[in-house]
Structure formats: structure tokens, C-alpha cells
Design a protein around this motif. Sequence first.
Motif, short mmCIF file in Angstrom:
data_model
loop_
_atom_site.label_atom_id
_atom_site.label_comp_id
_atom_site.label_asym_id
_atom_site.label_seq_id
_atom_site.Cartn_x
_atom_site.Cartn_y
_atom_site.Cartn_z
N ILE A 181 0.81 -1.11 0.03
CA ILE A 181 0.41 0.06 0.11
C ILE A 181 1.05 0.68 -0.26
O ILE A 181 1.76 1.65 0.82
N MET A 182 0.67 1.99 -0.87
CA MET A 182 1.40 3.34 -0.58
C MET A 182 0.54 4.63 -0.89
O MET A 182 -0.43 4.77 -1.72
N ASP A 183 0.65 5.41 0.23
CA ASP A 183 -0.31 6.57 0.39
C ASP A 183 -0.27 7.31 1.22
O ASP A 183 1.17 7.10 1.83
N ARG A 203 -3.51 4.44 5.55
CA ARG A 203 -2.78 2.77 5.55
C ARG A 203 -2.71 2.41 6.98
O ARG A 203 -2.79 0.81 6.22
N ASP A 204 -3.21 2.54 8.07
CA ASP A 204 -3.00 2.61 9.24
C ASP A 204 -4.47 0.93 8.77
O ASP A 204 -4.33 0.25 9.15
N THR A 205 -5.20 1.98 8.35
CA THR A 205 -7.17 1.67 8.58
C THR A 205 -6.90 0.31 7.06
O THR A 205 -7.06 -0.91 7.77
N ALA A 206 -6.03 0.60 6.27
CA ALA A 206 -6.43 -0.34 5.15
C ALA A 206 -5.62 -1.58 5.38
O ALA A 206 -5.64 -2.57 5.10
N GLY A 207 -4.33 -0.82 6.02
CA GLY A 207 -3.61 -2.63 6.24
C GLY A 207 -4.59 -3.11 7.24
O GLY A 207 -4.53 -4.46 7.82
N TYR A 244 -4.53 -10.99 4.34
CA TYR A 244 -3.39 -11.06 3.85
C TYR A 244 -2.61 -10.37 4.61
O TYR A 244 -2.17 -9.54 5.64
N GLU A 245 -1.16 -9.59 3.70
CA GLU A 245 -0.24 -9.24 4.43
C GLU A 245 0.06 -7.91 3.98
O GLU A 245 -0.12 -7.91 2.74
N ALA A 246 0.32 -7.11 5.05
CA ALA A 246 0.48 -5.53 4.07
C ALA A 246 1.54 -5.26 4.26
O ALA A 246 2.34 -4.87 5.16
N TYR A 247 2.05 -4.52 3.64
CA TYR A 247 3.33 -3.64 3.38
C TYR A 247 2.59 -2.24 3.06
O TYR A 247 2.35 -1.74 2.52
N PHE A 248 3.95 -1.22 3.71
CA PHE A 248 3.80 0.20 3.94
C PHE A 248 4.21 1.30 3.66
O PHE A 248 5.56 1.30 3.46
N ALA A 249 4.07 2.26 2.00
CA ALA A 249 5.10 3.16 1.80
C ALA A 249 4.62 4.37 1.51
O ALA A 249 3.26 4.83 1.68
#
Length: 586
Positions: free
Chosen positions: A531-533, A539-543, A551-556
Motif C-alpha cells: 500500500i502506497m499512500d 495506510r493504517d486503516t487499510a492495513g 493478507y500481509e500488508a506492507y506500507f510506503a
Amino acid sequence: MIDVNNKMGQTPGTKKQKQINENAQSLRLLIEKSSGIMSINDTKGNFVYLSPSLAKVTGFSCDTFKNTNLYDYIHPDDLPKIKKIFPNILESPEKEASITVRFRNKSGGWNDFDVSIKNFIDVSCIGGILMNYRDVTERRAFENKLTSEKEKLVVTLKNIGEGVVTTDINGRIILMNSAAEELTGYTQEDAKGKNVDDIVNIADEKTGKRYESVIDKALTSRLVNGYESHTILISKNGESRIISDSGAYIKDKYNNITGTVLVFRDITDKVAIEREIFKNDKIESISLLAGGLAHDFNNILTVILGNISLAKMYIKTGKKDNAIDRLTDVEKALNQARKLTKQLLTFAKGGAPVIKPVLITSLVRDTVSFALSGSKIKYEIIGEDDVWPVDIDEGQISQVINNLIINAKQAMPDGGLITIKYENIVVGKKPSLPLKTGRYVKISFKDTGCGISSEIIQRIFDPYFTTKANGNGLGLSMCYSILKKHGGYITVKSALGKGSTFFIYLPVSKQKTFDTQNDQQVLRGEGRILIMDDNESIRDTAGRILVSLGYEAYFAKDGDEAVKLYSNMKEKGQAPDVILMDLTIP
């Protein structure tokens, strides 16, 4: 008849003289019986003889001319001309000259004569200056009238604001008025005889491409209001002016084309004003729209915050079911907020609808219920069962319904009833409505309001037309535009004091599966999602949501960070299965 010196009468004498007298008598009878106008004058201009027709044309009796001179009857302005001719005529026998003079008549007016003058002094049976008159009074009057009309036309053409250019059948310029000279930068003298395409340089305002034939362009043009013509005229010095143009063929009395007339109107200043007004109207419309959206979002936020507070309270007191109900209402409010955002994007982009097959009944009920919440207006729905599915963009059609309900609310400030009715209809090969052949769902919205007068009902779908003090005139025009893009139509029936009924037509879907708008079952899964936002809360809510679904969530937070993270994950053999990105981040 005058015969002062008996030049054409009988005189005694020799046999030769007798023959002359007979010839003269024959000539006199011939002249008197003919309609020709003539006189014989001596060298000083005195009348020696005149034909009866001269007396008849001028209104004088023949006796009036006795002992009178030609000069007594000639207009003062023409005297110098004829007095100059007489000495020249006397220089040699049978010398001839022509002149046009005005000859006084009995009524005090003037006859116009073309006069042929010839020296017959040495001819014994005439013995004077022979003058033949041709009455051209009517012709001269017509010519004068024609000249006057031509002068008026020239003055008119010179002073009108439009540029006028006339050409012959080959496109060569015959005439240019002052406005055309100013617009093109060429004078009449410079342009006359030249091809119109070499003088009048017009081009498309948007592309700058020059039109090859000015005549073809003008003859096929339709005058339009404002700047929709997109035509510019480029003058000799390179200056560009926005114009509206038109043309017509010039035809003779046999309907043969002899040339063309081209008309150019400089609308540069008018277009500038209209564009400024249009820009101000757009700004005002956006301001009004923003204000309305802010009001709607405030209502939604009130619902969300209130229900969240209640849910927290129920959770603390162990009332889990009540908390779930409150959170369900929060979810509904958030979906409504999402739809409002989509409407705003639709308004901003003005793009084509993203359609899918839908059973529209739930959308109509939800939109109407939301729009009428808190008002004194009731609504009823007829014919909800067995409504055919339609192909629509839910956000855009929701906007149409919302606008219609808002208009109905404003027409019933003291309350009333809105009746919504569904009909499945089939449009045949000869439709009474501007719709393609096929199946449609017809939805009517009938209110009990003040109605619309016949004077303005034809204009209510025009952009910026409104009768409301604070209206922007965009609501119904937007409805019309949206439905047209859907392949549908909107019309209205109304009368003052009897309410209004709006009818919308939507094409039926040809797909067999469609969105029933029922609650979807939660689908779980697995995989790596990047997730890139730039918004940490998103980012936190979507994760959290993705992790809860397996699912596994990764953030940028930006593009650079996303590229680095993707590269690292790929090197480890754990490249993301899906990447979700906010495309508005620089």
C-alpha cells in the motif's frame, strides 16, 4: 405647327422650285404623322419649324413657340453646353453633335431630351439646324432613382459594423466596405480584382489551421452565438480577431449565380465578455456546489460521530448487538459519503458514465429517503415489483434523482407528496421520444408543488437558466446531460398550480447478471499487498482491514519508498502480489 419662313410650305416659281416644294410638303406630312420629335432652328437658335409631337410632349401649344428661341426653354445649367455646340455645328455643312439637356414644359417641370443636332443650312428644303429630340425623362428618373439607391447602399455598407465583401463568380473581389478594410488591413483599391482567399485570411481558432476556401467556409457556416464558431480572421499585419461569418450567392434575374457576398462580424470583445461571465458563473457554481457538499458531509459526519459514540457506550455496557447496529449505520453513512465524493468527481470531470447492470429500485429509495430526511415531505413508490435491470452509473443517476427531489422540495416549502412510479416500456421503430429502439425503464417523479409556467418550461434544461434567487441553473441541465450520456432521456409535464411530473428513461441492461445491492458476504484471502499512500491514517486503516481478511500488508508513504520496498521484497523472492497506490501523490 410653326412655319415661320415658309421653309416647308408651297412657293411659286420655276419647275425646279416646284419639285423642291413638293418634296418639302411630303417631308412635312411625314414628320407630322410620325411620333418623332424634331425642330428646325436658325443659326441663332430661333424656332423656324417644330413637329407637333414636341408641343405634345412639353404641353405647350404650337403657337407658344412663335417668336421664341430654343435657349428660352433650356435649363440654365445646360445652357452653356448647348451654346458651345451651336458655333461648332455652324463651322461646316452637315456637321453633327449630340447632347442631353433639360427642356422646360408647361407644368413648370423639365423633360430630359437626348438631342441630335445637325447642320442642314445648305439643304434647300430644310435651310437650318435640324434637331431631333428623344424624350428620356422616365429613363433618367429611373437612372436617378437607381443612382440614389446605389448611393444609399454604398453609404449603408460603408457605415455598418459588419465587414462585407462581394466577389464575382471566379472569387475575384468586386467590393469591400470600410469594416472589411479595417478587419483585413487591405483597402478597396488594393483588394479589387484579387482572389478573395489572398485577402481574407481566416483560420480555425483552436488549431490555427487556415481554411483553404473562404467562400466555401462562409457558405456552409451557420451563425452561432458567442465563441462556438471558433473562427479567426488574420489581418495583413498579423492581428487576429474572432469572427462569425456567413455568405450567400448573388443571382441574376434568371437565377444564374453571378458571384457571392461574404459577411464577417467581429465578435472578439463579445467573446471576451462571455468567457469572463462563463468563468465567473463556473466559479459561482463550484462555490455553491462546495457549500452544498459541505452541508451534506456535515450531516453524514454527525451521523457517524453520533453512532460511534453510541457504539462505544454500548460496548462498555456489554450491549454488543446494539453496538453492531450503530456501526452498521456508520457504514451506511460512509457509503453515502463515498457516493457524494463520486458525484463531485463526476461533476469535475464531466466524463462518460461507468455503467453496470443494476436493479435501480434500492438506489432510488435510498437516495429519496436521504434527500427528504428532516423535511415535511412524504413520498410513495408505485410499481417496484418486476422492474427491469438497467445499465447505469450509480453515482451519476443518484445525482439525477437527488436533483429532482431537491427541486420538488423547493416547490413544496410547506410540505407535500412525491409519487414515484416505475414502468417497463418498449420503444418501437417510430418513437415519439428521441430514443433508440429498445426496452427502457420509465420512472416518473410527481410532486404537488407550485408547477412551472408554459412560458419557461421549454428552457428549464438550459444551462444557467433559473428562476430561483440563489439558484445556479445547473441542476436540471446536469440531469439532462447525464441521462443523454446514458442513452436515456428526461422530460417534464407541468402547469401552474398543478404540480410537476418529471419522467426519466433508462435503457434496460442486456446482461443477465446484475448488482442487486444486497449485502455482500465477506471474502477472505491470502497474499502480499503493498500500500502506497501519503496519509498515515489511510495506510493504517487499510492495513488493519487487509490483515483481518488474511493478507500481509506492507506500507510506503511515497513513490521512492514504494520502489525501494518493492525491490527489496523482490530480491527476497517475496514480491507483492498486489500494489495499491494513491495516484495523486507527486
